[in-house]
Design a protein around this motif. Structure first.
Motif, PDB file in Angstrom:
ATOM      1  N   SER A 147       0.811  -1.216   0.000  1.00  0.00           N
ATOM      2  CA  SER A 147       0.000   0.000   0.000  1.00  0.00           C
ATOM      3  C   SER A 147       0.846   1.267   0.000  1.00  0.00           C
ATOM      4  CB  SER A 147      -0.916   0.012   1.226  1.00  0.00           C
ATOM      5  OG  SER A 147      -0.141  -0.033   2.417  1.00  0.00           O
ATOM      6  N   ASP A 148       2.181   1.117   0.070  1.00  0.00           N
ATOM      7  CA  ASP A 148       3.050   2.284   0.208  1.00  0.00           C
ATOM      8  C   ASP A 148       4.153   2.324  -0.840  1.00  0.00           C
ATOM      9  OD1 ASP A 148       4.491   0.112   1.058  1.00  0.00           O
ATOM     10  OD2 ASP A 148       5.232   1.042   2.902  1.00  0.00           O
ATOM     11  N   VAL A 149       3.884   1.793  -2.025  1.00  0.00           N
ATOM     12  CA  VAL A 149       4.900   1.735  -3.062  1.00  0.00           C
ATOM     13  C   VAL A 149       4.812   2.961  -3.959  1.00  0.00           C
ATOM     14  CG1 VAL A 149       3.410   0.417  -4.622  1.00  0.00           C
ATOM     15  CG2 VAL A 149       5.900   0.275  -4.878  1.00  0.00           C
ATOM     16  N   GLY A 150       5.971   3.472  -4.400  1.00  0.00           N
ATOM     17  CA  GLY A 150       6.005   4.572  -5.356  1.00  0.00           C
ATOM     18  C   GLY A 150       5.291   5.815  -4.865  1.00  0.00           C
ATOM     19  N   LEU A 151       4.421   6.358  -5.713  1.00  0.00           N
ATOM     20  CA  LEU A 151       3.719   7.600  -5.377  1.00  0.00           C
ATOM     21  C   LEU A 151       2.808   7.450  -4.171  1.00  0.00           C
ATOM     22  CD1 LEU A 151       0.458   7.591  -6.429  1.00  0.00           C
ATOM     23  CD2 LEU A 151       1.604   7.490  -8.630  1.00  0.00           C
ATOM     24  N   TYR A 152       2.444   6.199  -3.830  1.00  0.00           N
ATOM     25  CA  TYR A 152       1.531   5.986  -2.706  1.00  0.00           C
ATOM     26  C   TYR A 152       2.194   6.228  -1.350  1.00  0.00           C
ATOM     27  CZ  TYR A 152      -1.419   4.084  -6.344  1.00  0.00           C
ATOM     28  OH  TYR A 152      -2.164   3.934  -7.483  1.00  0.00           O
ATOM     29  N   GLN A 153       3.515   6.403  -1.332  1.00  0.00           N
ATOM     30  CA  GLN A 153       4.175   6.799  -0.093  1.00  0.00           C
ATOM     31  C   GLN A 153       3.738   8.196   0.324  1.00  0.00           C
ATOM     32  OE1 GLN A 153       8.380   6.406  -0.777  1.00  0.00           O
ATOM     33  NE2 GLN A 153       8.323   4.169  -0.841  1.00  0.00           N
TER      34      GLN A 153
END
Length: 396
Positions: free
Chosen positions: A38-44
């Motif tokens: 849920s926290d990969v790439g832009l989702y961080q």
């Protein structure tokens, strides 16, 4: 009641979760969503709520998968995906496990994200679904499935206090920051759109109008929705010819939205809604400053467009419709695992391929001449950093 598990490698801006909510709310199936990370790439920087996170809730996710009647795979997951080991999708497929695979991106991006070729993406035997946005013109045998949005009610306008409120607040919340000139589809035209919006603000001041631009960058989804609801006009994608979830979220909150729909996208929306046009301010980047300035000069018109957009969403783009569409698909796939869906257009027909895709690519190429010139990457980075500092210090 059928049990369905959605699987995705990223949150996909919350799309799988919205579909699961529609299904669960309207009694079609029992639906869960397993997201790899849920926290990969832009989702961080832009987090979205998820259901089951594979990295943190693996045992619960495995139990849901084992109980599933249908697996709904999203975008980058194919039969040979190893991200969810010990789940073996190919073995399950060979044993008759009903599956569907939904595409949210164009084939070249899916191929890049999976290490496959474009031909291998198309050759995937899983029955295909696709969102009724730009990817659909690349998947001739995919069934159309509407993207869903769930947004909080728009808060009432606050009474003026202190400094006068902007006559018009225009919001823009891109999820990509590359140039409109850098890609046919995988862009929101960020630097060019920001340039046009700043030109618009200057032109408005010259006419005695006060226009405020809210650049909503790298914030969580809840914060993005809150700021979106405070806008009088929202900007989605003025460059590619497609709309995105930003358009649907703005309309659902009663905020008029400007985006550019090419003829193919508009036709597909009519197919999904039974002949009803998506009520956006349909304008391309090359004409946006002029058109949007006229809208900002008439706030009562913006308000009327917002009311009409919200009413359209309530009538023609509902969770009930999405749940019924998917419920029918799941029952068909469960009864006939592996059977492909009917072909919507003939990819091998030269004339049909021109009408579906190639003429719109040619128009996009011609439109580029009217867009701002690309900003050098080093200058864009410096401007973006300076803007963020200015906003943090409340100087902008």
């Amino acid at each position: 009641m059928l049990k369905v598990v959605h699987l995705s490698t990223t949150p996909l801006v919350g799309a799988p979760g919205n579909l699961c909510r529609a299904l669960n709310d309207h009694g079609q199936v029992q639906a869960r969503w397993v997201c790899l990370r849920s926290d990969v790439g832009l989702y961080q920087q832009m987090p979205f709520a998820t259901d089951l996170c594979w990295q943190r809730q693996r045992e619960e996710a495995l139990h849901a998968i084992e109980q599933a009647d249908v697996l709904h795979l999203h975008n980058f997951i194919d039969l040979d995906s190893a991200d969810f080991q010990p789940v073996d999708f190919r073995r399950r497929w060979q044993q008759g496990q009903p599956m569907v695979r939904q595409f949210h991106s164009q084939p070249a991006l899916v191929a890049q994200g999976t290490g496959r070729t474009v031909a291998q993406v198309h050759a995937c035997p899983i029955p295909k679904l696709v969102i009724p946005q730009y990817p659909e013109r690349h998947f001739a045998t995919a069934r159309l499935v509407p993207n869903m949005v769930y947004v909080p009610p728009r808060p009432p306008a606050a009474a003026p206090a202190g400094a006068p409120r902007a006559l018009a607040c225009i919001g823009y919340a891109p999820s990509r920051f590359n140039s409109a000139h850098s890609s046919r589809w995988d862009t929101k035209g960020y630097p060019e759109t920001v340039t046009v919006l700043r030109r618009l603000a200057r032109a408005a001041r010259a006419r005695g109008l006060h226009v405020e631009i809210d650049l909503i960058e790298q914030v969580g989804h809840a914060e993005c929705l809150r700021r979106k609801a405070g806008c009088d006009l929202f900007i989605d994608d003025l460059v590619t010819g497609s709309y995105h979830l930003n358009t649907l979220e703005a309309l659902a909150q009663g905020v008029p939205c400007a985006t550019y729909l090419d003829a193919r996208t508009a036709e597909v929306v009519r197919q999904v809604t039974g002949g009803h046009d998506l009520p956006v301010v349909n304008v391309g980047l090359e004409h946006a400053a002029t058109v949007l300035l006229e809208l900002c000069a008439r706030p009562e018109r913006l308000q009327a467009l917002g009311v009409a957009g919200r009413a359209w969403m309530d009538r023609h783009w509902t969770g009930v419709h999405a749940a019924q569409t998917l419920g029918d698909i799941y029952r068909s796939v469960a009864a006939h695992p592996g059977r492909p869906f009917a072909q919507r257009f003939d990819e091998d027909d030269t004339g049909e391929r021109w009408h579906v895709r190639e003429q719109h690519d040619a128009l996009w190429q011609a439109r580029r001449a009217g867009w701002p010139r690309p900003v050098p990457p080093w200058l864009l980075g410096a401007k973006t950093a300076a803007g963020r500092v200015a906003r943090a210090l409340h100087l902008r």
